[in-house]
Motif scaffolding. Sequence first.
Motif, PDB file in Angstrom:
ATOM      1  N   GLN A  24       0.830  -1.214   0.000  1.00 28.35           N
ATOM      2  CA  GLN A  24       0.000   0.000   0.000  1.00 28.35           C
ATOM      3  C   GLN A  24       0.859   1.257   0.000  1.00 28.35           C
ATOM      4  OE1 GLN A  24      -2.591  -0.785   3.346  1.00 28.35           O
ATOM      5  NE2 GLN A  24      -4.186  -1.582   1.980  1.00 28.35           N
ATOM      6  N   LYS A  25       1.969   1.216   0.695  1.00 26.55           N
ATOM      7  CA  LYS A  25       2.899   2.368   0.707  1.00 26.55           C
ATOM      8  C   LYS A  25       3.548   2.547  -0.666  1.00 26.55           C
ATOM      9  CE  LYS A  25       2.647   3.493   5.114  1.00 26.55           C
ATOM     10  NZ  LYS A  25       2.151   4.762   5.585  1.00 26.55           N
ATOM     11  N   ARG A  26       3.889   1.423  -1.321  1.00 33.77           N
ATOM     12  CA  ARG A  26       4.467   1.516  -2.666  1.00 33.77           C
ATOM     13  C   ARG A  26       3.436   2.072  -3.654  1.00 33.77           C
ATOM     14  NH1 ARG A  26       5.922  -3.720  -1.437  1.00 33.77           N
ATOM     15  NH2 ARG A  26       4.779  -4.575  -3.219  1.00 33.77           N
ATOM     16  N   ALA A  27       2.196   1.619  -3.526  1.00 32.27           N
ATOM     17  CA  ALA A  27       1.126   2.104  -4.402  1.00 32.27           C
ATOM     18  C   ALA A  27       0.898   3.595  -4.188  1.00 32.27           C
ATOM     19  CB  ALA A  27      -0.162   1.324  -4.151  1.00 32.27           C
ATOM     20  N   GLU A  28       0.905   4.022  -2.938  1.00 29.80           N
ATOM     21  CA  GLU A  28       0.709   5.452  -2.638  1.00 29.80           C
ATOM     22  C   GLU A  28       1.875   6.287  -3.173  1.00 29.80           C
ATOM     23  OE1 GLU A  28      -0.964   8.950  -1.498  1.00 29.80           O
ATOM     24  OE2 GLU A  28      -1.903   6.986  -1.701  1.00 29.80           O
ATOM     25  N   ALA A  29       3.080   5.760  -3.088  1.00 32.17           N
ATOM     26  CA  ALA A  29       4.244   6.473  -3.629  1.00 32.17           C
ATOM     27  C   ALA A  29       4.095   6.648  -5.141  1.00 32.17           C
ATOM     28  CB  ALA A  29       5.532   5.723  -3.301  1.00 32.17           C
ATOM     29  N   ALA A  30       3.665   5.607  -5.821  1.00 34.95           N
ATOM     30  CA  ALA A  30       3.452   5.703  -7.274  1.00 34.95           C
ATOM     31  C   ALA A  30       2.385   6.745  -7.585  1.00 34.95           C
ATOM     32  CB  ALA A  30       3.050   4.339  -7.841  1.00 34.95           C
ATOM     33  N   ARG A  31       1.297   6.720  -6.832  1.00 27.19           N
ATOM     34  CA  ARG A  31       0.208   7.683  -7.037  1.00 27.19           C
ATOM     35  C   ARG A  31       0.693   9.114  -6.850  1.00 27.19           C
ATOM     36  NH1 ARG A  31      -4.125   9.874  -4.898  1.00 27.19           N
ATOM     37  NH2 ARG A  31      -4.650   9.279  -2.886  1.00 27.19           N
ATOM     38  N   GLN A  32       1.461   9.337  -5.798  1.00 28.44           N
ATOM     39  CA  GLN A  32       1.991  10.682  -5.515  1.00 28.44           C
ATOM     40  C   GLN A  32       2.965  11.135  -6.609  1.00 28.44           C
ATOM     41  OE1 GLN A  32       1.088  12.867  -3.114  1.00 28.44           O
ATOM     42  NE2 GLN A  32      -0.487  11.385  -2.563  1.00 28.44           N
ATOM     43  N   LEU A  33       3.764  10.215  -7.120  1.00 28.48           N
ATOM     44  CA  LEU A  33       4.678  10.564  -8.217  1.00 28.48           C
ATOM     45  C   LEU A  33       3.891  10.989  -9.453  1.00 28.48           C
ATOM     46  CD1 LEU A  33       7.345   7.770  -7.725  1.00 28.48           C
ATOM     47  CD2 LEU A  33       7.773  10.242  -7.607  1.00 28.48           C
ATOM     48  N   GLY A  34       2.767  10.358  -9.700  1.00 27.54           N
ATOM     49  CA  GLY A  34       1.909  10.768 -10.806  1.00 27.54           C
ATOM     50  C   GLY A  34       1.371  12.173 -10.612  1.00 27.54           C
ATOM     51  N   PHE A  35       0.974  12.484  -9.377  1.00 29.79           N
ATOM     52  CA  PHE A  35       0.468  13.825  -9.082  1.00 29.79           C
ATOM     53  C   PHE A  35       1.531  14.900  -9.290  1.00 29.79           C
ATOM     54  CE2 PHE A  35      -2.753  11.903  -5.918  1.00 29.79           C
ATOM     55  CZ  PHE A  35      -3.695  11.743  -6.918  1.00 29.79           C
ATOM     56  N   LEU A  36       2.791  14.548  -9.038  1.00 31.86           N
ATOM     57  CA  LEU A  36       3.879  15.518  -9.220  1.00 31.86           C
ATOM     58  C   LEU A  36       4.087  15.876 -10.690  1.00 31.86           C
ATOM     59  CD1 LEU A  36       6.621  14.223  -6.741  1.00 31.86           C
ATOM     60  CD2 LEU A  36       5.085  16.176  -6.430  1.00 31.86           C
ATOM     61  N   LYS A  50       8.443  -2.976 -14.320  1.00 29.49           N
ATOM     62  CA  LYS A  50       9.009  -4.272 -14.724  1.00 29.49           C
ATOM     63  C   LYS A  50       9.205  -5.204 -13.529  1.00 29.49           C
ATOM     64  CE  LYS A  50      11.651  -2.968 -18.800  1.00 29.49           C
ATOM     65  NZ  LYS A  50      12.984  -2.824 -19.371  1.00 29.49           N
ATOM     66  N   ASN A  51       9.592  -4.639 -12.381  1.00 32.82           N
ATOM     67  CA  ASN A  51       9.974  -5.449 -11.228  1.00 32.82           C
ATOM     68  C   ASN A  51       8.846  -5.707 -10.236  1.00 32.82           C
ATOM     69  OD1 ASN A  51      12.615  -5.541 -12.210  1.00 32.82           O
ATOM     70  ND2 ASN A  51      13.122  -3.617 -11.215  1.00 32.82           N
ATOM     71  N   GLU A  52       7.791  -4.916 -10.308  1.00 29.24           N
ATOM     72  CA  GLU A  52       6.713  -5.018  -9.311  1.00 29.24           C
ATOM     73  C   GLU A  52       5.873  -6.276  -9.536  1.00 29.24           C
ATOM     74  OE1 GLU A  52       4.823  -4.654  -6.145  1.00 29.24           O
ATOM     75  OE2 GLU A  52       6.139  -2.941  -6.536  1.00 29.24           O
ATOM     76  N   TYR A  53       5.430  -6.872  -8.455  1.00 31.92           N
ATOM     77  CA  TYR A  53       4.624  -8.088  -8.525  1.00 31.92           C
ATOM     78  C   TYR A  53       3.205  -7.877  -7.998  1.00 31.92           C
ATOM     79  CZ  TYR A  53       6.082  -8.063  -3.671  1.00 31.92           C
ATOM     80  OH  TYR A  53       6.322  -7.673  -2.386  1.00 31.92           O
ATOM     81  N   ASP A  54       2.979  -6.864  -7.181  1.00 31.28           N
ATOM     82  CA  ASP A  54       1.664  -6.638  -6.600  1.00 31.28           C
ATOM     83  C   ASP A  54       0.737  -5.946  -7.610  1.00 31.28           C
ATOM     84  OD1 ASP A  54      -0.303  -4.731  -4.961  1.00 31.28           O
ATOM     85  OD2 ASP A  54       0.184  -6.486  -3.737  1.00 31.28           O
ATOM     86  N   PRO A  55      -0.430  -6.527  -7.899  1.00 30.75           N
ATOM     87  CA  PRO A  55      -1.331  -5.952  -8.917  1.00 30.75           C
ATOM     88  C   PRO A  55      -1.783  -4.519  -8.615  1.00 30.75           C
ATOM     89  CG  PRO A  55      -2.074  -8.144  -8.265  1.00 30.75           C
ATOM     90  CD  PRO A  55      -0.948  -7.777  -7.359  1.00 30.75           C
ATOM     91  N   MET A  56      -2.026  -4.207  -7.356  1.00 30.09           N
ATOM     92  CA  MET A  56      -2.467  -2.857  -7.002  1.00 30.09           C
ATOM     93  C   MET A  56      -1.363  -1.837  -7.283  1.00 30.09           C
ATOM     94  SD  MET A  56      -4.105  -1.374  -3.483  1.00 30.09           S
ATOM     95  CE  MET A  56      -2.615  -1.110  -2.537  1.00 30.09           C
ATOM     96  N   VAL A  57      -0.142  -2.188  -6.947  1.00 30.05           N
ATOM     97  CA  VAL A  57       0.987  -1.282  -7.182  1.00 30.05           C
ATOM     98  C   VAL A  57       1.205  -1.106  -8.685  1.00 30.05           C
ATOM     99  CG1 VAL A  57       3.437  -0.848  -6.747  1.00 30.05           C
ATOM    100  CG2 VAL A  57       2.043  -1.964  -4.990  1.00 30.05           C
ATOM    101  N   ILE A  58       1.088  -2.190  -9.435  1.00 29.29           N
ATOM    102  CA  ILE A  58       1.238  -2.114 -10.893  1.00 29.29           C
ATOM    103  C   ILE A  58       0.204  -1.158 -11.477  1.00 29.29           C
ATOM    104  CG2 ILE A  58       0.972  -3.434 -13.037  1.00 29.29           C
ATOM    105  CD1 ILE A  58       2.247  -5.830 -11.498  1.00 29.29           C
TER     106      ILE A  58
END
Length: 163
Positions: A24-36, A50-58
């Motif tokens: 969930q923290k990785r997913a939130e980091a990705a979301r915040q990077l998109g907002f930036l 390429k390296n992520e395995y969690d569907p939500m984070v992807i």
Amino acid sequence: MDWHKKNAHFNALIKQLFHHRDHQKRAEAARQLGFLRDGRAVNLLCRALKNEYDPMVINRIIEALGQIGDGRATLGIIEKLKEELDKPEIEKNKLKIIFIIESFMKIKDKRALVFIGHFLNSTDDKLKNLAQKAFDEIEPNWRHILEKERQEKSIQDIFKVNL
């Protein structure tokens, strides 16, 4: 926020995306990077994709790449779409496909058209309508091009761009 604080925030988000154990923290980091909407994040997000395995984070990474809107993300997202299309019908993640098509709409890279074209004939109305909207965003004259060329070529051949 001054440049140094923005840069420190950006770096903290990248570190969280790559190193945090909680998905969930990785997913939130990705979301915040998109907002930036910082172009510096594109290559790093593609590497994380390429390296992520969690569907939500992807899904969040794909969404963030779309928000940034940089064409450098297209090939990485296409790879995820190919992986999804190679799965048996029952295992396909419709939500991931929706995120992918929406990201392509925001990026507006014509290289994605050949892959989105697959969904123009979909039996799923939501995917079919989304694919049509994506074509409208990326290539507004696509219907005219299709009418003109369809007698001789398939949709994939018409919009094929060499990768």
